[in-house]
Design a protein around this motif. Structure first.
Motif, PDB file in Angstrom:
ATOM      1  N   LEU A 101       0.827  -1.211   0.000  1.00  0.00           N
ATOM      2  CA  LEU A 101       0.000   0.000   0.000  1.00  0.00           C
ATOM      3  C   LEU A 101       0.863   1.264   0.000  1.00  0.00           C
ATOM      4  O   LEU A 101       0.569   2.224  -0.720  1.00  0.00           O
ATOM      5  N   ASP A 102       1.934   1.236   0.787  1.00  0.00           N
ATOM      6  CA  ASP A 102       2.845   2.388   0.821  1.00  0.00           C
ATOM      7  C   ASP A 102       3.498   2.600  -0.553  1.00  0.00           C
ATOM      8  O   ASP A 102       3.591   3.729  -1.036  1.00  0.00           O
ATOM      9  N   ALA A 103       3.948   1.504  -1.165  1.00  0.00           N
ATOM     10  CA  ALA A 103       4.581   1.599  -2.476  1.00  0.00           C
ATOM     11  C   ALA A 103       3.571   2.092  -3.515  1.00  0.00           C
ATOM     12  O   ALA A 103       3.903   2.904  -4.378  1.00  0.00           O
ATOM     13  N   PHE A 104       2.354   1.610  -3.415  1.00  0.00           N
ATOM     14  CA  PHE A 104       1.322   2.037  -4.340  1.00  0.00           C
ATOM     15  C   PHE A 104       1.006   3.524  -4.176  1.00  0.00           C
ATOM     16  O   PHE A 104       0.856   4.255  -5.155  1.00  0.00           O
ATOM     17  N   SER A 105       0.935   3.930  -2.937  1.00  0.00           N
ATOM     18  CA  SER A 105       0.672   5.350  -2.669  1.00  0.00           C
ATOM     19  C   SER A 105       1.790   6.217  -3.253  1.00  0.00           C
ATOM     20  O   SER A 105       1.531   7.248  -3.877  1.00  0.00           O
ATOM     21  N   LYS A 106       3.013   5.776  -3.068  1.00  0.00           N
ATOM     22  CA  LYS A 106       4.165   6.505  -3.608  1.00  0.00           C
ATOM     23  C   LYS A 106       4.098   6.529  -5.140  1.00  0.00           C
ATOM     24  O   LYS A 106       4.335   7.562  -5.767  1.00  0.00           O
ATOM     25  N   TYR A 107       3.754   5.414  -5.739  1.00  0.00           N
ATOM     26  CA  TYR A 107       3.634   5.314  -7.193  1.00  0.00           C
ATOM     27  C   TYR A 107       2.572   6.284  -7.704  1.00  0.00           C
ATOM     28  O   TYR A 107       2.789   6.985  -8.689  1.00  0.00           O
ATOM     29  N   ARG A 108       1.439   6.317  -7.021  1.00  0.00           N
ATOM     30  CA  ARG A 108       0.350   7.190  -7.461  1.00  0.00           C
ATOM     31  C   ARG A 108       0.745   8.660  -7.389  1.00  0.00           C
ATOM     32  O   ARG A 108       0.383   9.462  -8.251  1.00  0.00           O
ATOM     33  N   LYS A 109       1.496   8.997  -6.352  1.00  0.00           N
ATOM     34  CA  LYS A 109       1.923  10.390  -6.220  1.00  0.00           C
ATOM     35  C   LYS A 109       2.911  10.769  -7.329  1.00  0.00           C
ATOM     36  O   LYS A 109       2.876  11.876  -7.856  1.00  0.00           O
ATOM     37  N   LEU A 110       3.804   9.846  -7.660  1.00  0.00           N
ATOM     38  CA  LEU A 110       4.842  10.134  -8.644  1.00  0.00           C
ATOM     39  C   LEU A 110       4.355   9.989 -10.082  1.00  0.00           C
ATOM     40  O   LEU A 110       4.731  10.756 -10.953  1.00  0.00           O
ATOM     41  N   GLU A 111       3.546   8.977 -10.326  1.00  0.00           N
ATOM     42  CA  GLU A 111       3.133   8.673 -11.693  1.00  0.00           C
ATOM     43  C   GLU A 111       1.826   9.351 -12.085  1.00  0.00           C
ATOM     44  O   GLU A 111       1.454   9.322 -13.246  1.00  0.00           O
ATOM     45  N   GLY A 112       1.133   9.893 -11.148  1.00  0.00           N
ATOM     46  CA  GLY A 112      -0.115  10.585 -11.474  1.00  0.00           C
ATOM     47  C   GLY A 112      -1.302   9.657 -11.434  1.00  0.00           C
ATOM     48  O   GLY A 112      -1.207   8.480 -11.082  1.00  0.00           O
ATOM     49  N   PRO A 113      -2.426  10.198 -11.809  1.00  0.00           N
ATOM     50  CA  PRO A 113      -3.685   9.459 -11.684  1.00  0.00           C
ATOM     51  C   PRO A 113      -3.929   8.411 -12.768  1.00  0.00           C
ATOM     52  O   PRO A 113      -4.985   7.793 -12.774  1.00  0.00           O
ATOM     53  N   ARG A 114      -3.000   8.220 -13.664  1.00  0.00           N
ATOM     54  CA  ARG A 114      -3.234   7.284 -14.759  1.00  0.00           C
ATOM     55  C   ARG A 114      -3.348   5.858 -14.205  1.00  0.00           C
ATOM     56  O   ARG A 114      -2.661   5.475 -13.268  1.00  0.00           O
ATOM     57  N   ASP A 115      -4.238   5.137 -14.752  1.00  0.00           N
ATOM     58  CA  ASP A 115      -4.539   3.754 -14.360  1.00  0.00           C
ATOM     59  C   ASP A 115      -5.016   3.641 -12.909  1.00  0.00           C
ATOM     60  O   ASP A 115      -4.895   2.582 -12.282  1.00  0.00           O
ATOM     61  N   ASP A 116      -5.561   4.746 -12.366  1.00  0.00           N
ATOM     62  CA  ASP A 116      -6.022   4.708 -10.968  1.00  0.00           C
ATOM     63  C   ASP A 116      -7.102   3.666 -10.746  1.00  0.00           C
ATOM     64  O   ASP A 116      -7.048   2.893  -9.785  1.00  0.00           O
TER      65      ASP A 116
END
Length: 168
Positions: A101-116
């Motif tokens: 979940l932490d890694a996913f949260s970090k990914y979402r912040k860095l990569e943006g909302p794509r594929d949310d």
């Protein structure tokens, strides 16, 4: 003195009748009985039965009881070890989920909302699978803990099933 006597034949019934038997329902032989018309007092032995076979049977039952008690102690200890191991593995799995979940949260912040949406579905599916696995394991563990198995094969099969759920 003149004695007059009468010779009669027949049966005499006692006022009180007693049946001689062992306390345990066990076939045995009567070794001896006190002779008729012997005066007896309280706690006198009136008859003796052969008890050697009965004593052997009692000793066998005592040995079986001891063996079953040892088996129960071993099963309780195995259960305690299994529960401890399972608790540690559940904690490890929970930590792995939190790391994901932490890694996913970090990914979402860095990569943006794509594929949310797709990622949210995958995370929710993973959470549901984890919850289902925990529920299945807890149910199987509870069944294993609360069941008295008549055959060792049944206990082994239940333990194998529990180990399989633990690996999931």
């Amino acid at each position: 003195d003149m004695t007059i006597s009468v010779l009669l034949t027949g049966n005499v019934n006692a006022q009180v009748k007693y049946k001689l038997a062992l306390e345990a329902a066990f076939p045995t032989k009567l070794l001896w009985v006190i002779p008729e018309n012997t005066k007896v007092k309280k706690d006198d032995v009136l008859a003796k039965f052969e008890t050697e076979d009965l004593q052997i049977k009692v000793d066998e039952f005592k040995l079986n009881l001891q063996n079953n008690q040892k088996s129960l102690e071993i099963a309780i200890e195995e259960k305690r070890i299994l529960e401890s191991s399972n608790d540690a593995e559940i904690k490890t799995a929970g930590d792995a989920v939190q790391d994901a979940l932490d890694a996913f949260s970090k990914y979402r912040k860095l990569e943006g909302p794509r594929d949310d949406d797709a990622q949210d579905v995958k995370v929710n599916d993973a959470k549901k699978l984890l919850d289902d696995a925990k529920d299945a394991y807890n149910t199987a563990d509870n069944d294993y803990s609360n069941t008295v198995y008549m055959k060792q094969e049944d206990a082994d099969a239940a333990k194998l099933k529990l180990d399989g759920l633990k690996k999931k």
